[in-house]
Design a protein around this motif. Structure first.
Motif, PDB file in Angstrom:
ATOM      1  N   ALA A   1      26.607 -10.150   2.599  1.00 59.64           N
ATOM      2  CA  ALA A   1      27.276 -10.602   3.820  1.00 59.64           C
ATOM      3  C   ALA A   1      28.105 -11.857   3.562  1.00 59.64           C
ATOM      4  N   GLY A   2      28.513 -12.034   2.287  1.00 57.27           N
ATOM      5  CA  GLY A   2      29.318 -13.206   1.953  1.00 57.27           C
ATOM      6  C   GLY A   2      28.481 -14.320   1.363  1.00 57.27           C
ATOM      7  N   GLY A   3      29.113 -15.125   0.501  1.00 58.41           N
ATOM      8  CA  GLY A   3      28.419 -16.184  -0.211  1.00 58.41           C
ATOM      9  C   GLY A   3      27.795 -17.232   0.702  1.00 58.41           C
ATOM     10  N   GLY A   4      28.467 -17.532   1.797  1.00 61.96           N
ATOM     11  CA  GLY A   4      27.967 -18.548   2.726  1.00 61.96           C
ATOM     12  C   GLY A   4      26.646 -18.150   3.350  1.00 61.96           C
ATOM     13  N   ILE A   5      26.521 -16.870   3.718  1.00 60.46           N
ATOM     14  CA  ILE A   5      25.275 -16.345   4.302  1.00 60.46           C
ATOM     15  C   ILE A   5      24.159 -16.371   3.260  1.00 60.46           C
ATOM     16  N   SER A   6      24.492 -15.958   2.025  1.00 57.51           N
ATOM     17  CA  SER A   6      23.472 -15.950   0.967  1.00 57.51           C
ATOM     18  C   SER A   6      22.966 -17.359   0.689  1.00 57.51           C
TER      19      SER A   6
ATOM     20  N   SER B   1       0.831  -1.196   0.000  1.00 55.09           N
ATOM     21  CA  SER B   1       0.000   0.000   0.000  1.00 55.09           C
ATOM     22  C   SER B   1       0.873   1.256   0.000  1.00 55.09           C
ATOM     23  N   THR B   2       1.579   1.500   1.085  1.00 51.87           N
ATOM     24  CA  THR B   2       2.360   2.739   1.170  1.00 51.87           C
ATOM     25  C   THR B   2       3.818   2.535   0.790  1.00 51.87           C
ATOM     26  N   GLY B   3       4.265   1.311   0.698  1.00 58.29           N
ATOM     27  CA  GLY B   3       5.668   1.075   0.348  1.00 58.29           C
ATOM     28  C   GLY B   3       6.109  -0.312   0.743  1.00 58.29           C
ATOM     29  N   TYR B   4       7.346  -0.633   0.404  1.00 61.08           N
ATOM     30  CA  TYR B   4       7.879  -1.972   0.663  1.00 61.08           C
ATOM     31  C   TYR B   4       8.595  -2.051   2.000  1.00 61.08           C
ATOM     32  N   HIS B   5       8.591  -3.237   2.553  1.00 56.30           N
ATOM     33  CA  HIS B   5       9.413  -3.542   3.710  1.00 56.30           C
ATOM     34  C   HIS B   5      10.745  -4.092   3.160  1.00 56.30           C
ATOM     35  N   VAL B   6      11.814  -3.331   3.357  1.00 55.61           N
ATOM     36  CA  VAL B   6      13.114  -3.681   2.788  1.00 55.61           C
ATOM     37  C   VAL B   6      14.060  -4.123   3.908  1.00 55.61           C
ATOM     38  N   ALA B   7      14.817  -5.183   3.647  1.00 58.82           N
ATOM     39  CA  ALA B   7      15.840  -5.619   4.611  1.00 58.82           C
ATOM     40  C   ALA B   7      17.214  -5.567   3.965  1.00 58.82           C
ATOM     41  N   VAL B   8      18.220  -5.155   4.731  1.00 59.77           N
ATOM     42  CA  VAL B   8      19.611  -5.182   4.275  1.00 59.77           C
ATOM     43  C   VAL B   8      20.365  -6.187   5.134  1.00 59.77           C
ATOM     44  N   VAL B   9      20.907  -7.205   4.488  1.00 60.81           N
ATOM     45  CA  VAL B   9      21.657  -8.244   5.204  1.00 60.81           C
ATOM     46  C   VAL B   9      23.152  -7.951   5.054  1.00 60.81           C
ATOM     47  N   GLY B  10      23.832  -7.782   6.184  1.00 62.44           N
ATOM     48  CA  GLY B  10      25.231  -7.351   6.158  1.00 62.44           C
ATOM     49  C   GLY B  10      25.288  -5.840   6.240  1.00 62.44           C
ATOM     50  N   ALA B  11      24.432  -5.272   7.065  1.00 64.01           N
ATOM     51  CA  ALA B  11      24.208  -3.813   7.085  1.00 64.01           C
ATOM     52  C   ALA B  11      25.425  -3.025   7.536  1.00 64.01           C
TER      53      ALA B  11
ATOM     54  N   THR C   1      13.991   6.143  -5.539  1.00 60.76           N
ATOM     55  CA  THR C   1      12.590   6.542  -5.667  1.00 60.76           C
ATOM     56  C   THR C   1      11.672   5.394  -5.232  1.00 60.76           C
ATOM     57  N   LEU C   2      12.248   4.272  -4.897  1.00 61.39           N
ATOM     58  CA  LEU C   2      11.463   3.110  -4.456  1.00 61.39           C
ATOM     59  C   LEU C   2      10.700   3.485  -3.179  1.00 61.39           C
ATOM     60  N   PRO C   3       9.374   3.229  -3.155  1.00 59.20           N
ATOM     61  CA  PRO C   3       8.646   3.525  -1.911  1.00 59.20           C
ATOM     62  C   PRO C   3       9.005   2.512  -0.814  1.00 59.20           C
ATOM     63  N   ILE C   4       9.462   3.022   0.312  1.00 56.85           N
ATOM     64  CA  ILE C   4       9.887   2.145   1.414  1.00 56.85           C
ATOM     65  C   ILE C   4       9.061   2.486   2.656  1.00 56.85           C
ATOM     66  N   SER C   5       8.368   1.492   3.177  1.00 55.68           N
ATOM     67  CA  SER C   5       7.551   1.740   4.374  1.00 55.68           C
ATOM     68  C   SER C   5       8.270   1.314   5.640  1.00 55.68           C
ATOM     69  N   LYS C   6       9.165   0.342   5.496  1.00 54.08           N
ATOM     70  CA  LYS C   6       9.863  -0.153   6.690  1.00 54.08           C
ATOM     71  C   LYS C   6      11.249  -0.661   6.301  1.00 54.08           C
ATOM     72  N   MET C   7      12.220  -0.411   7.161  1.00 55.82           N
ATOM     73  CA  MET C   7      13.592  -0.855   6.898  1.00 55.82           C
ATOM     74  C   MET C   7      14.061  -1.750   8.041  1.00 55.82           C
ATOM     75  N   THR C   8      14.554  -2.935   7.673  1.00 56.14           N
ATOM     76  CA  THR C   8      15.119  -3.847   8.669  1.00 56.14           C
ATOM     77  C   THR C   8      16.598  -4.027   8.366  1.00 56.14           C
ATOM     78  N   LEU C   9      17.444  -3.826   9.367  1.00 56.10           N
ATOM     79  CA  LEU C   9      18.886  -3.975   9.174  1.00 56.10           C
ATOM     80  C   LEU C   9      19.356  -5.232   9.899  1.00 56.10           C
ATOM     81  N   LEU C  10      19.996  -6.122   9.162  1.00 55.15           N
ATOM     82  CA  LEU C  10      20.401  -7.416   9.712  1.00 55.15           C
ATOM     83  C   LEU C  10      21.913  -7.577   9.624  1.00 55.15           C
ATOM     84  N   ALA C  11      22.482  -8.195  10.638  1.00 51.03           N
ATOM     85  CA  ALA C  11      23.928  -8.440  10.654  1.00 51.03           C
ATOM     86  C   ALA C  11      24.202  -9.602  11.596  1.00 51.03           C
ATOM     87  N   SER C  12      25.469  -9.848  11.853  1.00 52.93           N
ATOM     88  CA  SER C  12      25.831 -10.945  12.747  1.00 52.93           C
ATOM     89  C   SER C  12      25.506 -10.552  14.193  1.00 52.93           C
ATOM     90  N   LYS C  13      25.537 -11.542  15.063  1.00 56.77           N
ATOM     91  CA  LYS C  13      25.245 -11.347  16.487  1.00 56.77           C
ATOM     92  C   LYS C  13      26.106 -10.223  17.065  1.00 56.77           C
TER      93      LYS C  13
END
Lengths: 350, 350
Positions: A74-79, A2-12, A28-40
């Motif tokens: 975040a590296g081939g192994g993570i992907s 509706s208002t935009g995409y929920h985008v995640a970045v892995v290896g932020a 210009t991509l509509p983004i409604s929520k951003m999630t940033l993911l990384a290692s512990k």
């Protein structure tokens, strides 16, 4: 959506991940929520996106619940492990590692060249190798007009392609040598390839090895340029030869590209085609010493092309000098452009 | 001559001149007297040769009275005026500038390749361009066995080729950028070419311009590689294409050389030919990450060759990575070798 995409970045928190966040601020991509993911290790820290502080979360399979678009770096192994988990949960994955690139089920996309390939995606789209991407932007306008028989490329690649630790290594070694240390007193630990046995100084040096060695005494980086070119241009008959070299530059890959076109191309026409091509900027005026430079490319999303001139002996031979910010068009920006193209083509939800 | 030659070095205080003196300490050439010549500014200063302090004299035409062999490296303008004066006074001139190189009366010599050309000298012998010399050492053993149809070279040239001031510029700019200065705050004044209009930073950059631009949008450096290769190999049919690039390395030129041989050459055989060739050292073992590096070449007189591998598509195509100290084999050492060859062939006195 509706208002935009929920985008995640892995290896932020990585060299490319941080640039992905920057590029997502420019999109210009509509983004409604951003999630940033990384290692512990990085979980709990915060990063800023569009003036908003976001807490980094630890990457798990369940991180992708509700995510529409996931950018991986975040590296081939993570992907390998987590991209299928993201797809299972309904996300489209844009993967910046080499893991899926040659998978026939996975589109390998430079939007200026083969955005049409996105229509075939099954959840994962691969972002090509940095040195391949900028070469494609420069050569596609020529290929469209007069065809491409062969190309021979020698690269002058920046250190940022090897990550944040490699950048620190270049800075430290440079300072040490300027202070009078001898090369044998340095302690290189990352370059030419973190995972390889031996390491050599990059400061005030040139290392003809990027990634580890593979078949026929070519490095994987060289194989990537060869195979990815053929896949992106959808033409196995193009003859591709590559020598990949790391030089002491922080960011901005340069490439000396020699091509032979199928039909004759006038230099003036080639300059015009580059000038008119999406994503490419012509910087070519020898009388004014205008040509692309790595240092000038940093922070820019375009690919700069110059030193265009004909081979003096071979009828359809041409030289080009191609420069781009390897972290942007070579990685983060191309990934974000893929997301934009998916959006424009209505392909985010499969 | 009885006990040895009277040798003069013109441009004794320069980047190449000082190396000429060093190389004359390593030579087997019998030397009875050494004269060091420079501009008025340096006259009266002293330099050491074989533990002997020698006062630098101001260069005049009469400086060459009694001189047997004069090594010139003080710029093309000085050679133009003073080389004929030296010859008039009975000296043989070995000139490191580009001034006489393409003169059909003047042999252009890499001793490992065409020492036979010395027999035709009329008093002046030209020392080829640095990037040409090392490429000739690497390619001649291949050319002898299977012929050479074409070559395409991209260079990674060190800053010392542009002289002592350029070295200081690289050091200062590197220190400034490491200290946090922005590229636009630097004040480049020498590179890419001292005599050209604009100057750009070389630190953490790559500049696709060496010397000034000439016909067909090629630089003079590129023209030198093209024309000198054909003259040294005495074959105008070899197709030569060159792109010359300066990178932030103090000394040691690297070259990515692609060749097509006339007949097929096995990679193993090529390695053996290089290994057996005079002046060339094979450094080629990818499994042990052995390949030539600029930083390792400094102070050595040999040309190092590695990354030898076949083109994956083109039958007689081969890649090589060629590295040498541009101030030694590329300039001072090659000049001294020419003097040695003249001595061995009894050609010092015409």
């Amino acid at each position: 959506m509706s208002t935009g995409y929920h985008v995640a970045v892995v290896g932020a928190t990585g060299a490319v991940g941080t640039k992905m966040i920057e590029m997502l601020e420019r999109t210009t991509l509509p983004i409604s929520k951003m999630t940033l993911l990384a290692s512990k290790r990085s979980a709990g820290k915060t990063l800023v996106f569009n003036n908003q502080s976001i807490v980094i979360e630890e990457l798990t399979a369940d991180s992708f619940e509700g995510v529409d678009i996931a950018l991986f770096s975040a590296g081939g192994g993570i992907s390998k492990v987590y991209a299928p988990e993201a797809v299972k949960r309904g996300a489209v994955v844009i993967d910046n590692t080499s893991h899926f690139r040659m998978d026939p089920e996975v589109p390998l996309v430079v939007p200026e060249v083969n955005a049409h390939a996105l229509a075939q995606h099954k959840g994962i789209i691969a972002n090509p190798n940095c040195s391949t991407i900028q070469m494609m932007v420069a050569l596609e306008p020529i290929r469209q007009k007069v065809g491409l028989k062969r190309l021979i490329v020698s690269t002058y690649q920046a250190v940022s392609g090897a990550g944040a630790k490699a950048l620190a290594e270049l800075a430290q070694e440079s300072a040490d040598l300027l202070a009078g240390k001898q090369p044998e007193e340095l302690s290189p630990a990352i370059l030419p390839a973190g995972s390889d046995k031996k390491h050599y100084p990059i400061a005030f040096n040139a290392l003809p090895q990027i990634d580890v060695f593979a078949e026929d005494d070519y490095t994987y980086e060289e194989w990537k340029m060869i195979n990815e070119t053929k896949k992106i241009m959808e033409d196995d008959t193009i003859q591709v030869a590559a020598t990949c070299v790391r030089i002491p530059v922080f960011s901005g890959h340069s490439e000396s590209v020699y091509i032979e076109t199928a039909e004759h191309a006038d230099v003036a026409a080639v300059k015009q085609w580059i000038n008119d091509a999406p994503g490419a900027v012509l910087e070519d005026d020898p009388s004014q010493q205008i040509y692309p430079q790595a240092l000038n490319s940093v922070g820019k999303t375009e690919t700069f092309v110059g030193r265009i001139r004909k081979d003096l002996d071979v009828a359809n031979g041409l030289h080009l000098w191609v420069v781009s910010d390897n972290l942007l068009k070579g990685a983060a920006w191309n990934s974000v452009q893929i997301a934009e193209a998916l959006h424009q083509q209505g392909l985010v939800h499969v």
